[in-house]
Design a protein around this motif. Sequence first.
Motif, PDB file in Angstrom:
ATOM      1  N   LEU A  67     -24.616 -25.433  40.435  1.00  0.00           N
ATOM      2  CA  LEU A  67     -23.863 -25.374  41.676  1.00  0.00           C
ATOM      3  C   LEU A  67     -23.221 -23.993  41.755  1.00  0.00           C
ATOM      4  N   ILE A  68     -23.205 -23.441  42.939  1.00  0.00           N
ATOM      5  CA  ILE A  68     -22.511 -22.173  43.139  1.00  0.00           C
ATOM      6  C   ILE A  68     -21.052 -22.483  43.446  1.00  0.00           C
ATOM      7  N   GLN A  69     -20.160 -21.903  42.656  1.00  0.00           N
ATOM      8  CA  GLN A  69     -18.734 -22.055  42.932  1.00  0.00           C
ATOM      9  C   GLN A  69     -18.357 -21.047  44.007  1.00  0.00           C
ATOM     10  N   VAL A  70     -17.781 -21.565  45.074  1.00  0.00           N
ATOM     11  CA  VAL A  70     -17.378 -20.735  46.203  1.00  0.00           C
ATOM     12  C   VAL A  70     -15.857 -20.636  46.218  1.00  0.00           C
ATOM     13  N   ASN A  71     -15.351 -19.432  46.336  1.00  0.00           N
ATOM     14  CA  ASN A  71     -13.920 -19.201  46.499  1.00  0.00           C
ATOM     15  C   ASN A  71     -13.655 -19.287  48.004  1.00  0.00           C
ATOM     16  N   ILE A  72     -13.587 -20.504  48.502  1.00  0.00           N
ATOM     17  CA  ILE A  72     -13.553 -20.771  49.935  1.00  0.00           C
ATOM     18  C   ILE A  72     -12.311 -20.195  50.616  1.00  0.00           C
ATOM     19  N   ASP A  73     -11.235 -20.035  49.870  1.00  0.00           N
ATOM     20  CA  ASP A  73      -9.986 -19.528  50.443  1.00  0.00           C
ATOM     21  C   ASP A  73      -9.681 -18.086  50.061  1.00  0.00           C
ATOM     22  N   ASN A  74     -10.642 -17.414  49.396  1.00  0.00           N
ATOM     23  CA  ASN A  74     -10.470 -16.021  49.000  1.00  0.00           C
ATOM     24  C   ASN A  74      -9.169 -15.803  48.224  1.00  0.00           C
ATOM     25  N   GLU A  75      -8.928 -16.683  47.261  1.00  0.00           N
ATOM     26  CA  GLU A  75      -7.723 -16.577  46.436  1.00  0.00           C
ATOM     27  C   GLU A  75      -7.983 -15.673  45.234  1.00  0.00           C
ATOM     28  N   ASP A  76      -7.091 -14.743  44.995  1.00  0.00           N
ATOM     29  CA  ASP A  76      -7.225 -13.852  43.843  1.00  0.00           C
ATOM     30  C   ASP A  76      -7.191 -14.619  42.526  1.00  0.00           C
ATOM     31  N   SER A  77      -6.486 -15.733  42.486  1.00  0.00           N
ATOM     32  CA  SER A  77      -6.326 -16.488  41.255  1.00  0.00           C
ATOM     33  C   SER A  77      -7.488 -17.437  40.971  1.00  0.00           C
ATOM     34  N   LYS A  78      -8.449 -17.535  41.888  1.00  0.00           N
ATOM     35  CA  LYS A  78      -9.558 -18.474  41.724  1.00  0.00           C
ATOM     36  C   LYS A  78     -10.876 -17.744  41.516  1.00  0.00           C
TER      37      LYS A  78
END
Length: 169
Positions: A67-78
């Motif tokens: 699965l591709i992990q998507v940083n959906i919220d563009n969080e620097d910590s994620k």
Amino acid sequence: EAIEKINTLKSNPECADIVWHYIGSIQRNKTRDIAEHFDWVQTLERDIIAKRLNDQRPDELPALNVLIQVNIDNEDSKSGCLPAELPALITAIKGYERLQLRGLMIIPAKADTDAFARTKALFDDIKASHPELNAWDTLSMGMSGDMAEAIDNGSTMVRVGTAIFGARD
């Protein structure tokens, strides 16, 4: 920690059908262990890691589900790739014969009220524009605290470790 548990349980016939999922940041020096011991990787976010997993997956094992992990919220910590980076990563993964691209995974921001809906729309758009992805069937969204909302928004897989095992140190 996981490899020891996997090896112990694989030797028990009653545990032979366990499907092992890797969830977490993937460092280059860990790709061989992941490729050799796990059935799924839910946190793939970079082509270099995809290539290493593909190259290190033993031939006698089935393709590694990813699965591709998507940083959906563009969080620097994620962790995770940004939605704009998905087309290039999908194209790269499609070229790896030892990986089976199955879908997306997200961990949304706590305050985000529409991340699940946005991710479901993204998932559906990818499925419609890539009919060759015949195994594109998994949307891993939601954890112990927000699984009902994630399921309401189309999640096909929730991660409920805290509900089962309790909080980790």
